[in-house]
Design an enzyme around this catalytic site. Sequence first.
Site, PDB file in Angstrom:
ATOM      1  N   ASP A 130       6.077   4.876  -1.323  1.00 23.97           N
ATOM      2  CA  ASP A 130       7.411   5.459  -1.161  1.00 23.97           C
ATOM      3  C   ASP A 130       8.510   4.820  -2.010  1.00 23.97           C
ATOM      4  OD1 ASP A 130       8.024   3.044   0.218  1.00 23.97           O
ATOM      5  OD2 ASP A 130       7.558   3.932   2.164  1.00 23.97           O
ATOM      6  N   ASN A 140       3.323  -6.810  13.435  1.00 20.33           N
ATOM      7  CA  ASN A 140       2.938  -5.445  13.814  1.00 20.33           C
ATOM      8  C   ASN A 140       3.191  -5.280  15.317  1.00 20.33           C
ATOM      9  OD1 ASN A 140       1.371  -2.992  14.321  1.00 20.33           O
ATOM     10  ND2 ASN A 140       0.327  -3.414  12.389  1.00 20.33           N
ATOM     11  N   PRO A 141       3.731  -4.151  15.739  1.00 19.26           N
ATOM     12  CA  PRO A 141       3.928  -3.972  17.187  1.00 19.26           C
ATOM     13  C   PRO A 141       2.622  -3.689  17.926  1.00 19.26           C
ATOM     14  CG  PRO A 141       4.756  -2.060  15.975  1.00 19.26           C
ATOM     15  CD  PRO A 141       4.293  -3.048  14.955  1.00 19.26           C
ATOM     16  N   THR A 172       0.644  -2.905   8.633  1.00 18.98           N
ATOM     17  CA  THR A 172      -0.559  -2.186   8.181  1.00 18.98           C
ATOM     18  C   THR A 172      -1.647  -2.271   9.247  1.00 18.98           C
ATOM     19  OG1 THR A 172      -2.309  -2.039   6.503  1.00 18.98           O
ATOM     20  CG2 THR A 172      -1.306  -4.213   6.798  1.00 18.98           C
ATOM     21  N   GLN A 228       0.851  -1.201   0.000  1.00 14.86           N
ATOM     22  CA  GLN A 228       0.000   0.000   0.000  1.00 14.86           C
ATOM     23  C   GLN A 228       0.880   1.241   0.000  1.00 14.86           C
ATOM     24  OE1 GLN A 228      -3.428  -0.620   3.054  1.00 14.86           O
ATOM     25  NE2 GLN A 228      -1.812  -2.028   3.632  1.00 14.86           N
ATOM     26  N   ASN A 229       2.185   1.032   0.172  1.00 15.30           N
ATOM     27  CA  ASN A 229       3.087   2.175   0.306  1.00 15.30           C
ATOM     28  C   ASN A 229       3.372   2.811  -1.043  1.00 15.30           C
ATOM     29  OD1 ASN A 229       3.097   1.436   2.934  1.00 15.30           O
ATOM     30  ND2 ASN A 229       5.141   0.527   2.927  1.00 15.30           N
ATOM     31  N   HIS A 236      -1.537   1.570  -4.163  1.00 14.84           N
ATOM     32  CA  HIS A 236      -1.931   2.977  -3.996  1.00 14.84           C
ATOM     33  C   HIS A 236      -1.037   3.935  -4.771  1.00 14.84           C
ATOM     34  CE1 HIS A 236      -4.078   1.765   0.015  1.00 14.84           C
ATOM     35  NE2 HIS A 236      -4.777   1.443  -1.061  1.00 14.84           N
TER      36      HIS A 236
HETATM   37  C1  BJW Z   1       4.672  -1.150  12.323  1.00 18.42           C
HETATM   38  C2  BJW Z   1       5.903  -0.576  12.660  1.00 18.42           C
HETATM   39  C3  BJW Z   1       7.055  -1.367  12.470  1.00 18.42           C
HETATM   40  C4  BJW Z   1       4.355   0.889  13.023  1.00 18.42           C
HETATM   41  N1  BJW Z   1       6.913  -2.608  11.995  1.00 18.42           N
HETATM   42  N2  BJW Z   1       4.580  -2.372  11.850  1.00 18.42           N
HETATM   43  C5  BJW Z   1     -16.510   1.522   4.666  1.00 18.42           C
HETATM   44  C6  BJW Z   1     -16.192   0.180   4.605  1.00 18.42           C
HETATM   45  C7  BJW Z   1     -15.295  -0.285   3.649  1.00 18.42           C
HETATM   46  C8  BJW Z   1     -14.704   0.585   2.759  1.00 18.42           C
HETATM   47  C9  BJW Z   1     -15.028   1.913   2.825  1.00 18.42           C
HETATM   48  C10 BJW Z   1     -15.907   2.384   3.755  1.00 18.42           C
HETATM   49  N3  BJW Z   1     -16.015   3.724   3.597  1.00 18.42           N
HETATM   50  C11 BJW Z   1     -15.200   4.109   2.586  1.00 18.42           C
HETATM   51  C12 BJW Z   1     -14.583   3.008   2.113  1.00 18.42           C
HETATM   52  C13 BJW Z   1     -13.616   2.952   1.026  1.00 18.42           C
HETATM   53  C14 BJW Z   1     -12.272   3.489   1.438  1.00 18.42           C
HETATM   54  C15 BJW Z   1     -11.860   2.910   2.791  1.00 18.42           C
HETATM   55  O1  BJW Z   1     -11.363   1.822   2.910  1.00 18.42           O
HETATM   56  N4  BJW Z   1     -12.036   3.673   3.872  1.00 18.42           N
HETATM   57  C16 BJW Z   1     -11.711   3.190   5.229  1.00 18.42           C
HETATM   58  C17 BJW Z   1     -10.913   4.250   5.974  1.00 18.42           C
HETATM   59  C18 BJW Z   1     -12.988   2.800   5.897  1.00 18.42           C
HETATM   60  N5  BJW Z   1     -11.373   3.040   0.412  1.00 18.42           N
HETATM   61  C19 BJW Z   1     -11.191   3.723  -0.706  1.00 18.42           C
HETATM   62  O2  BJW Z   1     -11.754   4.789  -0.938  1.00 18.42           O
HETATM   63  C20 BJW Z   1     -10.299   3.087  -1.740  1.00 18.42           C
HETATM   64  N6  BJW Z   1     -10.944   3.064  -3.018  1.00 18.42           N
HETATM   65  C21 BJW Z   1     -12.051   2.344  -3.217  1.00 18.42           C
HETATM   66  O3  BJW Z   1     -12.561   1.681  -2.340  1.00 18.42           O
HETATM   67  O4  BJW Z   1     -12.515   2.437  -4.503  1.00 18.42           O
HETATM   68  C22 BJW Z   1     -13.808   1.874  -4.777  1.00 18.42           C
HETATM   69  C23 BJW Z   1     -14.817   2.941  -4.548  1.00 18.42           C
HETATM   70  C24 BJW Z   1     -14.739   4.103  -5.256  1.00 18.42           C
HETATM   71  C25 BJW Z   1     -15.687   5.090  -5.063  1.00 18.42           C
HETATM   72  C26 BJW Z   1     -16.694   4.907  -4.132  1.00 18.42           C
HETATM   73  C27 BJW Z   1     -16.742   3.735  -3.401  1.00 18.42           C
HETATM   74  C28 BJW Z   1     -15.805   2.731  -3.617  1.00 18.42           C
HETATM   75  C29 BJW Z   1      -9.038   3.919  -1.933  1.00 18.42           C
HETATM   76  C30 BJW Z   1      -8.163   3.911  -0.718  1.00 18.42           C
HETATM   77  C31 BJW Z   1      -6.942   4.796  -0.968  1.00 18.42           C
HETATM   78  C32 BJW Z   1      -6.092   4.945   0.286  1.00 18.42           C
HETATM   79  N7  BJW Z   1      -5.123   5.937   0.031  1.00 18.42           N
HETATM   80  C33 BJW Z   1      -4.115   6.232   1.061  1.00 18.42           C
HETATM   81  C34 BJW Z   1      -3.295   7.447   0.582  1.00 18.42           C
HETATM   82  C35 BJW Z   1      -2.368   7.052  -0.550  1.00 18.42           C
HETATM   83  C36 BJW Z   1      -1.571   8.194  -1.014  1.00 18.42           C
HETATM   84  C37 BJW Z   1      -0.659   8.758   0.036  1.00 18.42           C
HETATM   85  O5  BJW Z   1       0.225   8.035   0.566  1.00 18.42           O
HETATM   86  O6  BJW Z   1      -0.820   9.922   0.347  1.00 18.42           O
HETATM   87  O7  BJW Z   1      -3.261   5.095   1.249  1.00 18.42           O
HETATM   88  S1  BJW Z   1      -4.786   6.514   2.685  1.00 18.42           S
HETATM   89  C38 BJW Z   1      -3.484   5.732   3.569  1.00 18.42           C
HETATM   90  O8  BJW Z   1      -3.972   4.567   4.248  1.00 18.42           O
HETATM   91  C39 BJW Z   1      -2.519   5.226   2.479  1.00 18.42           C
HETATM   92  C40 BJW Z   1      -2.147   3.878   3.035  1.00 18.42           C
HETATM   93  O9  BJW Z   1      -1.643   3.063   1.994  1.00 18.42           O
HETATM   94  C41 BJW Z   1      -3.426   3.393   3.620  1.00 18.42           C
HETATM   95  C42 BJW Z   1      -3.267   2.297   4.628  1.00 18.42           C
HETATM   96  O10 BJW Z   1      -2.540   2.715   5.740  1.00 18.42           O
HETATM   97  P1  BJW Z   1      -1.471   1.733   6.406  1.00 18.42           P
HETATM   98  O11 BJW Z   1      -0.374   1.482   5.458  1.00 18.42           O
HETATM   99  O12 BJW Z   1      -2.150   0.573   6.968  1.00 18.42           O
HETATM  100  O13 BJW Z   1      -0.848   2.689   7.531  1.00 18.42           O
HETATM  101  P2  BJW Z   1      -1.364   2.967   9.019  1.00 18.42           P
HETATM  102  O14 BJW Z   1      -0.662   4.181   9.492  1.00 18.42           O
HETATM  103  O15 BJW Z   1      -2.830   2.963   9.068  1.00 18.42           O
HETATM  104  O16 BJW Z   1      -0.839   1.720   9.850  1.00 18.42           O
HETATM  105  C43 BJW Z   1       0.544   1.506  10.089  1.00 18.42           C
HETATM  106  C44 BJW Z   1       0.691   0.255  10.911  1.00 18.42           C
HETATM  107  O17 BJW Z   1       2.064  -0.027  11.049  1.00 18.42           O
HETATM  108  C45 BJW Z   1       0.125   0.394  12.333  1.00 18.42           C
HETATM  109  O18 BJW Z   1      -0.732  -0.707  12.592  1.00 18.42           O
HETATM  110  C46 BJW Z   1       1.365   0.352  13.222  1.00 18.42           C
HETATM  111  O19 BJW Z   1       1.131  -0.293  14.467  1.00 18.42           O
HETATM  112  C47 BJW Z   1       2.310  -0.457  12.380  1.00 18.42           C
HETATM  113  N8  BJW Z   1       3.741  -0.226  12.639  1.00 18.42           N
HETATM  114  N9  BJW Z   1       5.690   0.671  13.175  1.00 18.42           N
HETATM  115  C48 BJW Z   1       5.698  -3.097  11.743  1.00 18.42           C
HETATM  116  N10 BJW Z   1       8.286  -0.900  12.793  1.00 18.42           N
END
Ligand code: BJW
Length: 244
Positions: free
Chosen positions: A102, A211-212, A186, A99-100, A117
């Site tokens: 970077d 994940n921590p 994630t 999902q990154n 993404h």
């Molecule tokens: C460690 C660590 C270490 C720390 N070692 N671990 C309701 C239900 C279901 C879906 C939806 C809903 N309402 C809306 C939606 C859809 C929506 C969605 O899912 N929303 C949710 C928030 C509910 N999704 C979308 O809109 C997606 N598109 C889609 O569904 O299209 C179909 C559609 C279209 C139109 C209408 C309807 C449907 C698109 C999603 C795009 C996400 N984009 C981002 C930004 C990307 C660009 C950018 O970087 O700026 O992607 S948002 C952000 O979150 C980014 C990430 O890839 C993504 C996930 O985050 P991630 O990677 O999990 O990071 P964190 O910070 O959340 O977690 C980090 C983890 O690491 C933590 O757990 C830490 O503990 C851990 N950690 N140190 C191991 N050393």
Amino acid sequence: MFSKKLIQLMQPETRVCVLTGAGVSAESGVPTFRGAHGLWQKFRPEELANVDAFLNNPELVLAWYQYRRELIDNIEPNPGHYSLAKMEQYFADFTLVTQNVDGLHRRAGSQKVYELHGNILHNKCFQCGKAIQRVDFVEGEELPRCECGGLIRPDVVWFGEMLPEKTLTTAASKAVEADLFLSIGTSAIVYPAAGLPLTAQRNGAYLVEINPEQTDLSRTANEVLSGQSGEILPKLLEATGIAL
Ligand code: BJW
Ligand code: ZN
């Protein structure tokens, strides 16, 4: 630390699918979005990573991405990224889905990376969609524009936007086929990416989370390795006899 089952699955013929998130890059110095040490605390990702935010305040959104690009320019992949690159060579059928945005997996040597993404280093025209290479945004200067007049935006997937179709389809079918699925760094709350580990497990994969912190997936996973991926992944390779 690792179960017998996991060590048994660390065989070259095991079909492996991995999903990574921001936590994998945390030890390189990239702030996560939502984790305990998430540094984008001034804004929730939902506030900046969407089309409306871009149209309402392109300067703010482009400055956020410019800041992140410069940060990424100045950091290096960590042992978690390098371990995954090593695993790609070891397993005959290995799929890395991230999902990154970077690009650190590639910089660590991973050859095939499914970027769900997008990639922060690439741009596209908001209007005509044309791919445009890196353009630096300088605050106070005119907004960068495509030759068609449209605003230039990062080639990433914002909330409400579709993921690249072929990438998502391949990732989903690899999740279905997997014997072992690793969900690493994630929070597993953003769909459709967050559905991949569940799809894999429903189709018979052994699901391991690294994940921590606890996530929604922790209850469902077959095994939770609680800690930092940059420490756990090299240890997993070591326990398997794979030299990093
Ligand atoms: C460690 C660590 C270490 C720390 N070692 N671990 C309701 C239900 C279901 C879906 C939806 C809903 N309402 C809306 C939606 C859809 C929506 C969605 O899912 N929303 C949710 C928030 C509910 N999704 C979308 O809109 C997606 N598109 C889609 O569904 O299209 C179909 C559609 C279209 C139109 C209408 C309807 C449907 C698109 C999603 C795009 C996400 N984009 C981002 C930004 C990307 C660009 C950018 O970087 O700026 O992607 S948002 C952000 O979150 C980014 C990430 O890839 C993504 C996930 O985050 P991630 O990677 O999990 O990071 P964190 O910070 O959340 O977690 C980090 C983890 O690491 C933590 O757990 C830490 O503990 C851990 N950690 N140190 C191991 N050393
Ligand atoms: Zn254009």
